[in-house]
Design a protein around this motif. Structure first.
Motif, mmCIF file in Angstrom:
data_model
loop_
_atom_site.group_PDB
_atom_site.id
_atom_site.type_symbol
_atom_site.label_atom_id
_atom_site.label_comp_id
_atom_site.label_asym_id
_atom_site.label_seq_id
_atom_site.Cartn_x
_atom_site.Cartn_y
_atom_site.Cartn_z
ATOM 1 N N LEU A 6 0.863 -1.181 0.000
ATOM 2 C CA LEU A 6 0.000 0.000 0.000
ATOM 3 C C LEU A 6 0.902 1.234 0.000
ATOM 4 O O LEU A 6 1.796 1.352 0.843
ATOM 5 C CB LEU A 6 -0.899 -0.005 1.237
ATOM 6 C CG LEU A 6 -1.992 1.040 1.328
ATOM 7 C CD1 LEU A 6 -2.998 0.881 0.190
ATOM 8 C CD2 LEU A 6 -2.711 0.931 2.667
ATOM 9 N N VAL A 7 0.676 2.121 -0.967
ATOM 10 C CA VAL A 7 1.492 3.326 -1.117
ATOM 11 C C VAL A 7 0.578 4.520 -1.308
ATOM 12 O O VAL A 7 -0.409 4.448 -2.038
ATOM 13 C CB VAL A 7 2.431 3.215 -2.343
ATOM 14 C CG1 VAL A 7 3.284 4.472 -2.503
ATOM 15 C CG2 VAL A 7 3.303 1.975 -2.268
ATOM 16 N N ARG A 8 0.909 5.644 -0.636
ATOM 17 C CA ARG A 8 0.189 6.900 -0.864
ATOM 18 C C ARG A 8 1.076 7.771 -1.749
ATOM 19 O O ARG A 8 2.278 7.860 -1.534
ATOM 20 C CB ARG A 8 -0.083 7.615 0.461
ATOM 21 C CG ARG A 8 -0.829 8.942 0.237
ATOM 22 C CD ARG A 8 -1.154 9.664 1.530
ATOM 23 N NE ARG A 8 0.054 9.955 2.279
ATOM 24 C CZ ARG A 8 0.168 9.797 3.598
ATOM 25 N NH1 ARG A 8 -0.821 9.342 4.309
ATOM 26 N NH2 ARG A 8 1.290 10.098 4.203
ATOM 27 N N PHE A 9 0.432 8.425 -2.733
ATOM 28 C CA PHE A 9 1.151 9.274 -3.669
ATOM 29 C C PHE A 9 0.723 10.732 -3.527
ATOM 30 O O PHE A 9 -0.420 11.018 -3.197
ATOM 31 C CB PHE A 9 0.882 8.832 -5.117
ATOM 32 C CG PHE A 9 1.482 7.499 -5.444
ATOM 33 C CD1 PHE A 9 2.770 7.414 -5.935
ATOM 34 C CD2 PHE A 9 0.756 6.337 -5.264
ATOM 35 C CE1 PHE A 9 3.331 6.194 -6.247
ATOM 36 C CE2 PHE A 9 1.309 5.105 -5.562
ATOM 37 C CZ PHE A 9 2.598 5.026 -6.062
ATOM 38 N N SER A 10 1.644 11.625 -3.828
ATOM 39 C CA SER A 10 1.347 13.060 -3.876
ATOM 40 C C SER A 10 0.614 13.365 -5.178
ATOM 41 O O SER A 10 0.550 12.521 -6.079
ATOM 42 C CB SER A 10 2.651 13.866 -3.829
ATOM 43 O OG SER A 10 3.340 13.735 -5.062
ATOM 44 N N PRO A 11 0.072 14.583 -5.318
ATOM 45 C CA PRO A 11 -0.547 14.965 -6.594
ATOM 46 C C PRO A 11 0.437 14.895 -7.771
ATOM 47 O O PRO A 11 0.027 14.752 -8.923
ATOM 48 C CB PRO A 11 -1.015 16.396 -6.356
ATOM 49 C CG PRO A 11 -1.237 16.473 -4.882
ATOM 50 C CD PRO A 11 -0.152 15.600 -4.289
ATOM 51 N N GLN A 12 1.733 14.944 -7.475
ATOM 52 C CA GLN A 12 2.753 14.839 -8.520
ATOM 53 C C GLN A 12 3.172 13.382 -8.755
ATOM 54 O O GLN A 12 4.147 13.112 -9.452
ATOM 55 C CB GLN A 12 3.989 15.668 -8.143
ATOM 56 C CG GLN A 12 3.749 17.157 -8.100
ATOM 57 C CD GLN A 12 2.976 17.589 -6.842
ATOM 58 O OE1 GLN A 12 3.089 16.988 -5.775
ATOM 59 N NE2 GLN A 12 2.167 18.624 -6.987
ATOM 60 N N LEU A 13 2.429 12.461 -8.159
ATOM 61 C CA LEU A 13 2.651 11.011 -8.277
ATOM 62 C C LEU A 13 3.981 10.561 -7.693
ATOM 63 O O LEU A 13 4.582 9.586 -8.135
ATOM 64 C CB LEU A 13 2.505 10.555 -9.736
ATOM 65 C CG LEU A 13 1.124 10.803 -10.342
ATOM 66 C CD1 LEU A 13 1.091 10.339 -11.786
ATOM 67 C CD2 LEU A 13 0.053 10.092 -9.533
ATOM 68 N N GLU A 14 4.431 11.246 -6.648
ATOM 69 C CA GLU A 14 5.607 10.836 -5.897
ATOM 70 C C GLU A 14 5.144 10.074 -4.650
ATOM 71 O O GLU A 14 4.224 10.527 -3.970
ATOM 72 C CB GLU A 14 6.429 12.059 -5.460
ATOM 73 C CG GLU A 14 7.009 12.858 -6.602
ATOM 74 C CD GLU A 14 8.093 12.094 -7.339
ATOM 75 O OE1 GLU A 14 8.813 11.299 -6.700
ATOM 76 O OE2 GLU A 14 8.209 12.279 -8.560
ATOM 77 N N PRO A 15 5.762 8.943 -4.324
ATOM 78 C CA PRO A 15 5.387 8.226 -3.096
ATOM 79 C C PRO A 15 5.646 9.102 -1.864
ATOM 80 O O PRO A 15 6.723 9.673 -1.727
ATOM 81 C CB PRO A 15 6.303 7.003 -3.096
ATOM 82 C CG PRO A 15 6.765 6.853 -4.505
ATOM 83 C CD PRO A 15 6.791 8.231 -5.087
#
Length: 108
Positions: A6-15
């Motif tokens: 499970l990974v959360r990403f920023s709006p810039q698609l960075e983990p």
């Protein structure tokens, strides 16, 4: 990228956050996520291999052990949880229970 399960990403698609490894987390690794539910403030997951119900909120993981296996859906309301489905012949089963005795597993 998804080896943590499970990974959360920023709006810039960075983990920006990863589920803690088996070593850092008393609830075990996410080998296969069977059910996932997202609310305004939390992510709820129910996964193989030990099938705990876990809540991720503010980078903290809290979990509950249970004896249910094979469910395909998870619903949570306050301190109640519902797990729907199971391995045959329990594919139509609905198990409802109370979440009690929570313990914090990790905070990053």
């Amino acid at each position: 990228m998804g080896s943590s399960g499970l990974v959360r990403f920023s709006p810039q698609l960075e983990p920006t956050w990863r589920f803690p490894s088996r070593v850092d987390n008393q609830w075990g690794a996410i080998d296969d996520c069977y059910a996932l539910n997202v609310t305004d403030g939390s992510v709820w997951a129910w996964y193989y291999s030990d099938f705990p119900v876990v809540q991720i909120r503010d980078d903290s993981v809290v979990g509950w052990r249970n004896r249910v296996s094979g469910a395909k859906a998870l619903a949570v309301s306050r301190s109640r949880v519902g797990l729907l489905g199971g391995y045959k012949p329990q594919q139509d089963r609905l198990v409802v229970g109370e979440l009690a005795g929570q313990r914090e597993a990790s905070r990053r």
